[in-house]
Design a protein around this motif. Sequence first.
Motif, PDB file in Angstrom:
ATOM      1  N   GLN A 181      -8.840 -13.174 -10.802  1.00 40.02           N
ATOM      2  CA  GLN A 181      -8.853 -12.059 -11.748  1.00 40.02           C
ATOM      3  C   GLN A 181      -7.446 -11.490 -11.812  1.00 40.02           C
ATOM      4  O   GLN A 181      -6.617 -11.796 -10.984  1.00 40.02           O
ATOM      5  CB  GLN A 181      -9.799 -10.944 -11.264  1.00 40.02           C
ATOM      6  CG  GLN A 181     -11.209 -11.390 -10.949  1.00 40.02           C
ATOM      7  CD  GLN A 181     -12.028 -11.594 -12.205  1.00 40.02           C
ATOM      8  OE1 GLN A 181     -11.921 -10.811 -13.142  1.00 40.02           O
ATOM      9  NE2 GLN A 181     -12.826 -12.647 -12.240  1.00 40.02           N
ATOM     10  N   GLY A 182      -7.247 -10.618 -12.749  1.00 42.33           N
ATOM     11  CA  GLY A 182      -6.000  -9.869 -12.740  1.00 42.33           C
ATOM     12  C   GLY A 182      -4.923 -10.500 -13.593  1.00 42.33           C
ATOM     13  O   GLY A 182      -5.060 -11.605 -14.104  1.00 42.33           O
ATOM     14  N   MET A 183      -3.844  -9.747 -13.731  1.00 41.03           N
ATOM     15  CA  MET A 183      -2.773 -10.127 -14.641  1.00 41.03           C
ATOM     16  C   MET A 183      -1.717 -10.941 -13.920  1.00 41.03           C
ATOM     17  O   MET A 183      -1.286 -10.577 -12.830  1.00 41.03           O
ATOM     18  CB  MET A 183      -2.138  -8.843 -15.200  1.00 41.03           C
ATOM     19  CG  MET A 183      -1.100  -9.099 -16.277  1.00 41.03           C
ATOM     20  SD  MET A 183      -0.186  -7.582 -16.699  1.00 41.03           S
ATOM     21  CE  MET A 183       1.151  -7.660 -15.511  1.00 41.03           C
ATOM     22  N   GLN A 215       0.830  -1.215   0.000  1.00 42.27           N
ATOM     23  CA  GLN A 215       0.000   0.000   0.000  1.00 42.27           C
ATOM     24  C   GLN A 215       0.860   1.259   0.000  1.00 42.27           C
ATOM     25  O   GLN A 215       0.541   2.236  -0.686  1.00 42.27           O
ATOM     26  CB  GLN A 215      -0.953  -0.029   1.207  1.00 42.27           C
ATOM     27  CG  GLN A 215      -2.057  -1.085   1.021  1.00 42.27           C
ATOM     28  CD  GLN A 215      -2.797  -1.426   2.295  1.00 42.27           C
ATOM     29  OE1 GLN A 215      -2.276  -1.216   3.394  1.00 42.27           O
ATOM     30  NE2 GLN A 215      -4.007  -1.959   2.153  1.00 42.27           N
ATOM     31  N   ALA A 216       1.956   1.222   0.742  1.00 39.01           N
ATOM     32  CA  ALA A 216       2.856   2.394   0.754  1.00 39.01           C
ATOM     33  C   ALA A 216       3.463   2.600  -0.635  1.00 39.01           C
ATOM     34  O   ALA A 216       3.582   3.738  -1.110  1.00 39.01           O
ATOM     35  CB  ALA A 216       3.956   2.188   1.797  1.00 39.01           C
ATOM     36  N   ALA A 268      -0.255   1.862 -11.190  1.00 34.46           N
ATOM     37  CA  ALA A 268      -0.478   0.721 -10.291  1.00 34.46           C
ATOM     38  C   ALA A 268       0.870   0.121  -9.892  1.00 34.46           C
ATOM     39  O   ALA A 268       1.901   0.429 -10.484  1.00 34.46           O
ATOM     40  CB  ALA A 268      -1.340  -0.316 -10.997  1.00 34.46           C
ATOM     41  N   VAL A 269       0.835  -0.733  -8.875  1.00 33.54           N
ATOM     42  CA  VAL A 269       2.047  -1.427  -8.447  1.00 33.54           C
ATOM     43  C   VAL A 269       1.783  -2.930  -8.458  1.00 33.54           C
ATOM     44  O   VAL A 269       0.887  -3.418  -7.765  1.00 33.54           O
ATOM     45  CB  VAL A 269       2.506  -0.972  -7.042  1.00 33.54           C
ATOM     46  CG1 VAL A 269       3.718  -1.787  -6.590  1.00 33.54           C
ATOM     47  CG2 VAL A 269       2.841   0.517  -7.059  1.00 33.54           C
ATOM     48  N   ALA A 316      -5.959  -7.877  -0.736  1.00 34.39           N
ATOM     49  CA  ALA A 316      -5.824  -6.445  -0.442  1.00 34.39           C
ATOM     50  C   ALA A 316      -6.064  -5.585  -1.682  1.00 34.39           C
ATOM     51  O   ALA A 316      -6.046  -4.356  -1.592  1.00 34.39           O
ATOM     52  CB  ALA A 316      -4.432  -6.161   0.129  1.00 34.39           C
ATOM     53  N   GLY A 317      -6.268  -6.223  -2.843  1.00 31.18           N
ATOM     54  CA  GLY A 317      -6.597  -5.451  -4.044  1.00 31.18           C
ATOM     55  C   GLY A 317      -5.549  -5.455  -5.131  1.00 31.18           C
ATOM     56  O   GLY A 317      -5.753  -4.858  -6.187  1.00 31.18           O
TER      57      GLY A 317
END
Length: 365
Positions: free
Chosen positions: A77-79, A21-22, A31-32, A55-56
């Motif tokens: 989901q997601g890459m 998050q930081a 995005a990270v 956490a997203g």
Amino acid sequence: MATDETAVLSVDLAAIVANWQALCRRGAPGAVAAVVKADAYGLGAARVARQLYAAGCRHFFTAHLSEALPLRPLLPQGMLAVLNGPLPGTEPDYLAHHILPVLGSLDAIDRWTALARREGRPLPVLLHVDTGMHRLGLDAAGLAALAADPLRLAGLELRYLVTHLVAAEMPDDPANAAQLARFAAACAALPQAPRSFANSSGLFLDARFAFDLARAGAALYGINPTPGHANPMRVPVRLNARILQVRNVPAGATVGYNATWRAARPSRIATLGIGYADGWRRALSGRLPAAWPADFDGAPVPLVGRVSMDLTTCDVTDHPALGPGDWLELMGPRCPPDEVAEAAGTNAYEILTGLGPRVVRTYVT
Ligand SMILES: *Cc1c(COP(=O)(O)O)cnc(C)c1O
């Protein structure tokens, strides 16, 4: 099941999420991604990836296809992309599991465009351009070939244009600005696509380095992305080793192989069940100052003698309460991976990824 583990790496997943998050705040609006190659730098890719996903986090990288495959079901989901690029013959696995290749050569591009034709649909990929590392990625000739013949990318959906910094942890290194300029030139010659540039340390250079997607590994796991400055990350690891025996040795006695340490006074020596076969490196012999009693805030315990394959010795003369079965903390917030690495003459990446399979990983959330 009876277990006799004597070395435990405790991983604080909440601290890894806090680190992510930081980093996201630094990378915004980009995005990270979480780089979870090498079993999340030795911490355990499945647990780390699952926690970050919850956490997203929606972008993940491994180095190998074999590392990505077991993660896919955990990341619905997601890459999920493979940095090292696809070897011929692995195409069906990429397609079946929705894992994205990072294409880094004309040969790989040609194979993937042929695949897209056979599949009769556009295929999502990342394209790696070399801006100075000279390990992987399209070279100048490859880029020129694509610029001259854009149809060579037909059928590919470019998710990200990727490059990798050579010396991101050294803000004054002129390589950083040079790579920024080369990346801009390369992107100008290619079809428009989002860009991925910074690793952990790249996020601590100026804001121009963040682009659309940073790829963070080290900083998630508590390695200092800003060497020479205070570590802005939380250290989420604790390496504890258990005392197997405590023995009294007289003044003048030596401890361990080659007698590199000699007791200056009658001493109590505790023998820990961890050694270089566990990644607790032999180069630390005589160089790492101390371990800490894990269960209370005692004074540090000096490590003495050679680290051997399965055992490490320490001087507990001034710690009369310590005995067999007690745990000592060898690495953690008080002695972070960067400090262990410095003592071993290497970097913290190698210390974390070198922890062996006998070191039991446990998780706190
Ligand atoms: C390992 C790797 C990263 C992550 O680097 P860190 O310094 O650990 O943040 C990012 N990009 C590429 C291409 C890598 O190989």
